[in-house]
Write a protein that holds these residues in place. Structure first.
Motif, PDB file in Angstrom:
ATOM      1  N   SER A 123     -46.565  20.165 -43.794  1.00 34.95           N
ATOM      2  CA  SER A 123     -47.321  21.019 -42.934  1.00 34.95           C
ATOM      3  C   SER A 123     -46.623  22.453 -42.639  1.00 34.95           C
ATOM      4  CB  SER A 123     -47.813  20.170 -41.753  1.00 34.95           C
ATOM      5  OG  SER A 123     -46.586  20.065 -41.098  1.00 34.95           O
ATOM      6  N   GLU A 124     -47.665  23.297 -42.654  1.00 32.83           N
ATOM      7  CA  GLU A 124     -47.239  24.616 -42.106  1.00 32.83           C
ATOM      8  C   GLU A 124     -46.173  25.217 -43.301  1.00 32.83           C
ATOM      9  OE1 GLU A 124     -45.844  24.591 -38.404  1.00 32.83           O
ATOM     10  OE2 GLU A 124     -47.652  23.995 -37.413  1.00 32.83           O
ATOM     11  N   TRP A 125     -46.369  24.878 -44.563  1.00 26.22           N
ATOM     12  CA  TRP A 125     -45.599  25.626 -45.476  1.00 26.22           C
ATOM     13  C   TRP A 125     -44.232  25.306 -45.605  1.00 26.22           C
ATOM     14  CZ3 TRP A 125     -49.503  28.043 -43.086  1.00 26.22           C
ATOM     15  CH2 TRP A 125     -50.928  28.133 -43.543  1.00 26.22           C
ATOM     16  N   GLU A 126     -43.942  24.328 -45.090  1.00 25.61           N
ATOM     17  CA  GLU A 126     -42.520  23.922 -45.192  1.00 25.61           C
ATOM     18  C   GLU A 126     -42.267  22.956 -46.173  1.00 25.61           C
ATOM     19  OE1 GLU A 126     -40.608  24.557 -40.707  1.00 25.61           O
ATOM     20  OE2 GLU A 126     -41.998  22.859 -41.149  1.00 25.61           O
ATOM     21  N   CYS A 127     -41.118  22.604 -46.687  1.00 29.90           N
ATOM     22  CA  CYS A 127     -40.735  21.654 -47.765  1.00 29.90           C
ATOM     23  C   CYS A 127     -39.712  20.514 -47.474  1.00 29.90           C
ATOM     24  CB  CYS A 127     -40.125  22.473 -48.990  1.00 29.90           C
ATOM     25  SG  CYS A 127     -41.046  23.808 -49.617  1.00 29.90           S
ATOM     26  N   VAL A 128     -39.907  19.702 -47.920  1.00 29.66           N
ATOM     27  CA  VAL A 128     -38.714  18.389 -47.911  1.00 29.66           C
ATOM     28  C   VAL A 128     -38.322  18.241 -49.384  1.00 29.66           C
ATOM     29  CG1 VAL A 128     -39.809  17.609 -45.725  1.00 29.66           C
ATOM     30  CG2 VAL A 128     -40.796  16.790 -47.950  1.00 29.66           C
ATOM     31  N   ILE A 129     -37.231  17.830 -49.385  1.00 30.46           N
ATOM     32  CA  ILE A 129     -36.682  17.329 -50.640  1.00 30.46           C
ATOM     33  C   ILE A 129     -36.775  15.955 -50.816  1.00 30.46           C
ATOM     34  CG2 ILE A 129     -34.112  17.218 -52.019  1.00 30.46           C
ATOM     35  CD1 ILE A 129     -33.440  19.785 -50.413  1.00 30.46           C
ATOM     36  N   CYS A 130     -36.915  15.373 -52.037  1.00 31.19           N
ATOM     37  CA  CYS A 130     -37.025  14.024 -52.275  1.00 31.19           C
ATOM     38  C   CYS A 130     -36.471  13.565 -53.644  1.00 31.19           C
ATOM     39  CB  CYS A 130     -38.784  13.676 -52.456  1.00 31.19           C
ATOM     40  SG  CYS A 130     -39.565  14.413 -53.584  1.00 31.19           S
ATOM     41  N   ASP A 131     -36.651  12.450 -53.920  1.00 24.88           N
ATOM     42  CA  ASP A 131     -36.195  11.818 -55.255  1.00 24.88           C
ATOM     43  C   ASP A 131     -34.502  11.956 -55.336  1.00 24.88           C
ATOM     44  OD1 ASP A 131     -35.708  10.609 -57.706  1.00 24.88           O
ATOM     45  OD2 ASP A 131     -37.510  11.752 -58.675  1.00 24.88           O
TER      46      ASP A 131
END
Length: 293
Positions: A123-131
């Motif tokens: 939300s709110e144009w924030e990123c999370v790193i995955c995989d």
């Protein structure tokens, strides 16, 4: 989003991918991995599915999907770009750090497959790193042989020159971080390419998109990146905007051919976070008011 906290995502690994599930589970279950820019882990379990066994990883769910698909559908404002870039580099800096935000010691982690499809939009144009299936704990107790046995990994399009050349210095744990920084620079370039301050925003393209097939092989990328010293284009009109010029300079320093000349993720995070504060309207207004006084 309110629903982010109610919904969860299930990533299912077939039995052939047990090692990837095991590695990602071990990375995720380390409490020191927790960070606002890293996908929230809930649990890992194995399941019987008829005659076959499946392996599950359950995480928070983000309805906006991955960054690659998001950028293909959205144009970013300068503020959006700053938020997204900042959250990405803060996440990578956290992975690479010897300490948590609270100051507790942690073992650094190299992601080894940073790309826009392995980044989710929160939300709110924030990123999370995955995989984290091929991520590597940079444990000082491991030997160069241990790291050598971890395999040639990653996605060819995002591989650093030294990876393409198979000349990674396995004696130095910083080498693994330097590869991530190169890949991170390509993702930052993807974000920048979709920002309205560059002028005319072209259709979304992956790095090197016009030069290679959708899934280029290592040999193709070796010719472009290693032998041709090619990098994604940064057109002149990107550099007219002061903030974008600064971001492009940072990107260029992150994808340097010499791994040791690249900025660290921590340095990039400090730069971008500092510049974001400098370019906020409230800061600029205060500066103007001070000048008038």
């Amino acid at each position: 989003d309110n629903d982010t906290h109610l919904l969860f995502a299930v990533k299912i690994f077939p039995c052939e991918e047990y090692s990837s599930w095991k590695n990602e589970s071990q990375i995720f279950t380390d409490a020191s991995l927790k960070h606002e820019s890293v996908l929230q882990f809930l649990t890992a379990e194995d399941r019987e599915s008829g005659p076959r066994k499946e392996y599950w990883i359950i995480t928070a769910y983000h309805s906006r999907g991955n960054l690659k698909d998001y950028l293909s559908r959205h144009i970013l404002s300068w503020m959006d770009l700053q938020k997204m870039a900042s959250s990405l580099v803060n996440g990578v800096a956290h992975l690479h750090s010897d300490y948590t935000a609270c100051g507790r010691p942690k073992i650094p982690i190299a992601h080894r497959d940073i790309k826009s499809s392995n980044v989710l939009v929160k939300s709110e144009w924030e990123c999370v790193i995955c995989d984290f299936g091929i991520a590597l704990k940079l444990d000082p107790s491991l030997t160069a042989d241990d790291f050598a046995n971890s395999g040639q990994v990653g996605t060819a399009r995002y591989m650093a020159p030294e990876v393409l050349e198979s000349r990674v210095n396995l004696e130095d744990l910083e080498s693994f971080k330097q590869m991530d920084v190169y890949s991170m620079a390509l993702v930052l370039w993807e974000m920048a390419s979709r920002c309205e301050v560059v002028g005319e925003v072209k259709s979304y393209e992956l790095p090197f998109g016009s030069k290679v097939q959708e899934q280029p092989c290592v040999d193709t990328m070796r010719d472009i990146v290693l032998h041709g010293r090619g990098r994604p284009e940064i057109p002149c009109n990107w550099l007219v905007h002061q903030g974008m010029h600064f971001l492009c300079d940072t990107i260029t320093e992150c994808w340097d051919h010499d791994p040791e000349a690249r900025l660290t993720a921590h340095c990039v995070a400090e730069r971008i976070n500092f510049k974001s504060r400098l370019l906020t309207p409230s800061y600029l207004l205060n500066q103007t008011n001070e000048a008038i006084l």
